[in-house]
Design an enzyme around this catalytic site. Structure first.
Site, short mmCIF file in Angstrom:
data_model
loop_
_atom_site.label_atom_id
_atom_site.label_comp_id
_atom_site.label_asym_id
_atom_site.label_seq_id
_atom_site.Cartn_x
_atom_site.Cartn_y
_atom_site.Cartn_z
N ALA A 1 0.85 -1.19 0.00
CA ALA A 1 0.00 0.00 0.00
C ALA A 1 0.88 1.24 0.00
O ALA A 1 1.85 1.32 0.76
CB ALA A 1 -0.91 -0.01 1.23
N CYS B 1 -1.81 -8.38 5.95
CA CYS B 1 -1.37 -7.05 6.34
C CYS B 1 -1.55 -6.85 7.85
O CYS B 1 -2.63 -7.08 8.37
CB CYS B 1 -2.21 -6.03 5.56
N ASN C 1 7.10 -15.66 0.34
CA ASN C 1 7.35 -14.22 0.48
C ASN C 1 8.00 -13.94 1.84
O ASN C 1 7.72 -14.61 2.82
CB ASN C 1 6.01 -13.47 0.36
N GLY D 1 9.00 -7.73 -2.02
CA GLY D 1 8.38 -6.46 -1.68
C GLY D 1 9.41 -5.36 -1.48
O GLY D 1 9.82 -4.68 -2.42
N ARG D 2 9.89 -5.23 -0.24
CA ARG D 2 10.73 -4.07 0.11
C ARG D 2 12.01 -3.98 -0.70
O ARG D 2 12.49 -2.88 -0.99
CB ARG D 2 11.03 -4.10 1.61
C1 LIG Z 1 4.84 -0.27 2.73
C2 LIG Z 1 4.22 -1.64 2.71
C3 LIG Z 1 2.90 -1.79 2.37
C4 LIG Z 1 2.32 -3.07 2.32
N1 LIG Z 1 1.01 -3.20 1.94
C5 LIG Z 1 0.48 -4.43 1.80
C6 LIG Z 1 -0.82 -4.59 1.27
O1 LIG Z 1 -1.51 -3.63 0.88
N2 LIG Z 1 -1.31 -5.86 1.18
C7 LIG Z 1 -0.57 -6.96 1.57
O2 LIG Z 1 -1.05 -8.09 1.46
N3 LIG Z 1 0.67 -6.83 2.06
C8 LIG Z 1 1.21 -5.60 2.16
N4 LIG Z 1 2.50 -5.47 2.58
C9 LIG Z 1 3.29 -6.68 2.87
C10 LIG Z 1 4.09 -7.11 1.64
O3 LIG Z 1 3.24 -7.49 0.59
C11 LIG Z 1 5.02 -8.29 1.97
O4 LIG Z 1 4.25 -9.38 2.40
C12 LIG Z 1 6.03 -7.95 3.06
O5 LIG Z 1 6.63 -6.69 2.83
C13 LIG Z 1 7.14 -9.03 3.13
O6 LIG Z 1 7.84 -9.12 1.91
P1 LIG Z 1 9.30 -8.45 1.72
O7 LIG Z 1 10.18 -8.93 2.84
O8 LIG Z 1 9.76 -8.89 0.38
O9 LIG Z 1 9.11 -6.96 1.83
C14 LIG Z 1 3.09 -4.21 2.64
C15 LIG Z 1 4.43 -4.05 2.99
C16 LIG Z 1 5.00 -2.79 3.02
C17 LIG Z 1 6.45 -2.66 3.36
#
Ligand SMILES: Cc1cc2nc3c(=O)[nH]c(=O)nc-3n(C[C@H](O)[C@H](O)[C@H](O)COP(=O)(O)O)c2cc1C
Length: 370
Positions: free
Chosen positions: A31, A113, A216, A240-241
């Site tokens: 988001a 989330c 993930n 994601g990040r």
């Molecule tokens: C800023 C931000 C916003 C996120 N918004 C959502 C979202 O809208 N829906 C969701 O399922 N996960 C959301 N997540 C979680 C990510 O989809 C993901 O599961 C999480 O960051 C772990 O993956 P990563 O380690 O590759 O970042 C969000 C994560 C971040 C950092």
């Protein structure tokens, strides 16, 4: 690009329902980050699939500027996947129908989330605490999507807390209810983003299900993507990040999985071009006032680990119109290009573990939730 296994072979086609995906490297829904411009850019740079930021199931917010921007898929490549978040089965079913009418071809249910604004209303990963309600939502959404032949997918965490890791139970029930793909972030809701993601639960979910499972959490390098695919047996990985300010990570991972070798970091001139194009697209979606302000975090991520990046970020944050922002960005990269052809290899980690960007991510997510 075909799907990749940990060994670089391409053993299976990656499909969600009728949609064949370009590969099995996904950009995570975030988001406030993975808006249409960022999703398009990630796909252009090698992501095989992208899900929208969450759209609230609250009907009273559908006309808000934020939700209507999120539900705008003009020019987006298929399949168009929209994530919905909410707490009530009928409202979630209505939200699915609303988004299908606006072009969604796949509906993703958010049970991953941890943001408070969502959890206080019993949505997101909080749903994992109430398996009955979680299943009611899944069933209602699948029933709403079935007449339109729209596949439903689910994104979840490993559970509510360490003592209650019920991802496997919910995943099995969701598969039986007709869900066609499940993504698991390897942390509990209680963890937020603390600690390291664990992959054993993801491996257990993958072993138990017939539908595709996506791994993930903390995938921030080509090696990590390879290792997580191998360890979990997952059909795909979601990043994601680590893609914040580094959307070319997808082609880097794809190249590594296919060849076992690393792509050179991008040319400074290419990063400038990508960022300028990203910004133009961003301003088109948000308009000048909001666009300049919301672009700052993206620019900050791109330059964060580059020489002079922190100081530039401070100056750039003061600029208030598109032309000035674009000019400053070009100036920064042109000056950098006088010292180096390619961005330094070690500088490609703005979204990696333990970086300040990562520490702030929980807060960002809360702020950005619908
Ligand atoms: C800023 C931000 C916003 C996120 N918004 C959502 C979202 O809208 N829906 C969701 O399922 N996960 C959301 N997540 C979680 C990510 O989809 C993901 O599961 C999480 O960051 C772990 O993956 P990563 O380690 O590759 O970042 C969000 C994560 C971040 C950092």
């Amino acid at each position: 690009m075909p799907p990749f296994s940990a060994t670089g072979s391409t053993p299976f086609p990656m499909n969600i329902g009728p949609y064949a995906l370009a590969n099995n490297l996904f950009v995570a829904p975030m988001a406030g980050v993975t808006d249409r411009p960022f999703r398009q850019l990630s796909k252009k740079l090698g992501a095989g699939y992208a899900v929208s930021e969450m759209v609230t199931s609250r009907r009273d917010l559908w006309d808000s500027l934020k939700t209507s921007r999120r539900a705008n898929h003009e020019g987006e490549d298929a399949p168009i996947a929209v994530q919905i978040a909410g707490t009530d089965a009928q409202m979630m079913a209505d939200a699915a129908a609303y988004n299908i009418a606006r072009g969604a071809q796949i509906i993703d249910i958010n049970m991953g989330c941890p943001a408070k604004k969502v959890c206080n209303k019993w949505a997101g990963s909080a749903l994992m605490q109430d398996e009955t309600l979680a299943l009611q939502i899944v069933e209602a959404v699948v029933a709403a999507c079935a007449p339109h032949h729209v596949p439903v997918t689910l994104k979840m965490r490993t559970g509510w807390c360490q003592a209650e890791k019920n991802a496997l139970t919910i995943a099995r029930a969701a598969e039986n209810a007709g869900v066609q793909m499940i993504t698991v972030h390897g942390r509990t809701r209680e963890q937020g983003y603390k600690g390291a993601a664990e992959y054993d639960t993801i491996a257990a979910v993958k072993a138990a299900l017939r539908i595709p499972v996506v791994a993930n959490g903390d995938i921030s390098s080509p090696e990590r993507a390879r290792d997580v695919l191998a360890y979990t047996g997952a059909d795909a990985v979601m990043i994601g990040r680590a893609a914040q300010g580094r959307p070319w990570i997808f082609r880097e991972v794809a190249h590594f999985l296919a060849t076992g070798t690393h792509l050179a970091p991008p040319l400074v001139a290419e990063v400038e071009r990508l960022l300028v194009d990203h910004l133009r697209d961003h301003y088109t979606l948000y308009g000048e006032f909001t666009g300049v302000r919301t672009a700052r975090k993206h620019i900050g991520w791109y330059v964060k680990t580059l020489p002079g990046g922190e100081a530039f970020r401070g100056r750039m944050n003061l600029l208030e119109d598109c032309e000035a922002q674009l000019k400053a960005v070009s100036g920064f990269f042109q000056e950098l290009g006088e010292h180096m052809d390619r961005i330094p290899a070690g500088a490609e980690s703005a979204g990696n573990e333990n970086s300040p960007a990562k520490k702030n991510s929980y807060k960002n997510e809360e702020e950005a939730a619908a």
